[in-house]
Enzyme design. Sequence first.
Site, PDB file in Angstrom:
ATOM      1  N   GLU A 138      -9.679 -22.964  -1.792  1.00 21.80           N
ATOM      2  CA  GLU A 138      -7.667 -21.375  -1.163  1.00 21.80           C
ATOM      3  C   GLU A 138      -6.578 -22.087  -2.104  1.00 21.80           C
ATOM      4  O   GLU A 138      -6.641 -23.503  -2.395  1.00 21.80           O
ATOM      5  CB  GLU A 138      -7.007 -22.636   0.173  1.00 21.80           C
ATOM      6  CG  GLU A 138      -8.884 -22.328   1.093  1.00 21.80           C
ATOM      7  CD  GLU A 138      -8.644 -22.855   2.374  1.00 21.80           C
ATOM      8  OE1 GLU A 138      -8.035 -22.860   3.510  1.00 21.80           O
ATOM      9  OE2 GLU A 138      -9.268 -23.029   3.741  1.00 21.80           O
ATOM     10  N   CYS A 187       0.230 -24.519  -4.111  1.00 27.76           N
ATOM     11  CA  CYS A 187      -0.142 -25.101  -4.414  1.00 27.76           C
ATOM     12  C   CYS A 187      -1.900 -24.750  -4.485  1.00 27.76           C
ATOM     13  O   CYS A 187      -2.028 -24.066  -3.906  1.00 27.76           O
ATOM     14  CB  CYS A 187       0.135 -25.900  -3.291  1.00 27.76           C
ATOM     15  SG  CYS A 187      -1.117 -26.920  -2.264  1.00 27.76           S
ATOM     16  N   CYS A 203     -14.756 -32.475  -2.180  1.00 25.30           N
ATOM     17  CA  CYS A 203     -13.336 -33.296  -3.005  1.00 25.30           C
ATOM     18  C   CYS A 203     -15.162 -34.725  -2.899  1.00 25.30           C
ATOM     19  O   CYS A 203     -15.516 -34.298  -1.296  1.00 25.30           O
ATOM     20  CB  CYS A 203     -11.828 -33.811  -2.358  1.00 25.30           C
ATOM     21  SG  CYS A 203     -11.340 -35.283  -3.225  1.00 25.30           S
ATOM     22  N   CYS A 229     -10.969 -39.762   1.670  1.00 26.10           N
ATOM     23  CA  CYS A 229     -10.045 -40.217   2.359  1.00 26.10           C
ATOM     24  C   CYS A 229     -10.209 -40.217   3.524  1.00 26.10           C
ATOM     25  O   CYS A 229     -10.424 -38.448   3.951  1.00 26.10           O
ATOM     26  CB  CYS A 229      -8.737 -39.918   1.920  1.00 26.10           C
ATOM     27  SG  CYS A 229      -8.465 -39.790  -0.015  1.00 26.10           S
ATOM     28  N   CYS A 274      -7.999 -36.661   5.868  1.00 21.68           N
ATOM     29  CA  CYS A 274      -8.098 -35.074   4.837  1.00 21.68           C
ATOM     30  C   CYS A 274      -9.013 -34.680   5.179  1.00 21.68           C
ATOM     31  O   CYS A 274     -10.370 -35.089   5.554  1.00 21.68           O
ATOM     32  CB  CYS A 274      -7.936 -35.846   3.518  1.00 21.68           C
ATOM     33  SG  CYS A 274      -8.127 -34.273   2.312  1.00 21.68           S
ATOM     34  N   CYS A 320      -0.522 -29.768   4.875  1.00 17.79           N
ATOM     35  CA  CYS A 320      -1.732 -30.930   3.648  1.00 17.79           C
ATOM     36  C   CYS A 320      -2.844 -31.276   4.594  1.00 17.79           C
ATOM     37  O   CYS A 320      -2.380 -31.923   5.751  1.00 17.79           O
ATOM     38  CB  CYS A 320      -0.535 -31.715   3.304  1.00 17.79           C
ATOM     39  SG  CYS A 320       0.905 -31.494   2.576  1.00 17.79           S
TER      40      CYS A 320
END
Length: 349
Positions: free
Chosen positions: A93, A106, A113, A117, A120, A335
């Site tokens: 995305e 962005c 990933c 974290c 997230c 975010c």
Amino acid sequence: MQKVDIKAMNRAQLTRWLADELEVGPTRANAVFRALWQQGARTFGEMEGVGRELRAQLEPVAEIRSLEPEIELASDDGTRKFLWKLHDGHTIESVLIPDGDRLTLCMSSQVGCAMACTFCLTGDLGLKRHLTASEIANQPLQIQKLLPEGERITNLVLMGMGEPLHNLPALVPALENLLDDHGMKFSHRRITVSTVGLVSKMGELAAALPVNLAVSLNATTEAQRRQIMPITKKHSMAELLQACRDFPLPPGKRITFEYVMFRGFNDSLEDAERLWGLLEGIPAKVNLIPYNENPHRDLKRPDDATVKAFQHWFVSRGMSCTVRTTRGIDISAACGQLGRMREQAAARA
Ligand code: SAH
């Protein structure tokens, strides 16, 4: 024979490859590069400024890869989210955010990933794979081509899916092509790479490219950061902050410290005071990000007054401290919300 992904090379690599492979000189190599990165040619046939003979020679040995647009969503606040399908079926995305005279893109650097974290949503996917240099740079190139005449992407932030410093071998040539005078001509002052703090790669980035650095700090004690950012077990916060002190910043530049605020976890004035202490000796600015709540986590964002008080603590002491406004919440473009679009689209259907 596997065809060469021609957009994965920077201009120097392309020039060398064309010379070795097809005995093409630097002037014609520059023309090929411009056709790719300024014209945005999708096939060799449509390349402008490149001779018919060279186009025909390229066809059997190289390919021009493009991202396949899958879904585009528009938020009420003007934010647009693009879901791209990659050639192997994975999706990534990108989010386009208009803000006054800025138009910020962005971008993603990986599918999923590896940093995990806890707060997230991209982290939930794990790392599926690194993006190639062409997949990274195609995001601004293709989105720019969709915009009306006169509208230009002004800023690029590597704050989408993935940890950009975990994929430097692809990130560096991609950014080189976006910066190149024969390419997209972005200014390095308008490109920001955001990292969880891969200490071992920070120097490498600085040596390769003079772009802006943002560090997602998100905590004020080692224990607190270990709870939410597993990378802290590998590189302590102290080590990260030392790397920031050692980071070769050009004069006048500062490192942005992103600080996601969670209610009752890291939002007190004691945290503000500790954060202030941690940043001593670093040319720094702080960007507070009130946590974007979502149904997959119990975490809450602090109320506005708490965020304001935290911000005031810094501003009243002369440090730049901004609060990132939440954008695109209605299309899960905010975010930490990327990577769940498939699910969301399915739920809407
Ligand atoms: N891996 C890089 C790039 C991702 S940027 C990095 O961590 O910096 C994504 C930013 O959004 C990071 O600062 C991250 O801490 C923050 N973030 C992640 N989930 C969030 C959420 N739900 N609400 C607010 N910010 C979030």
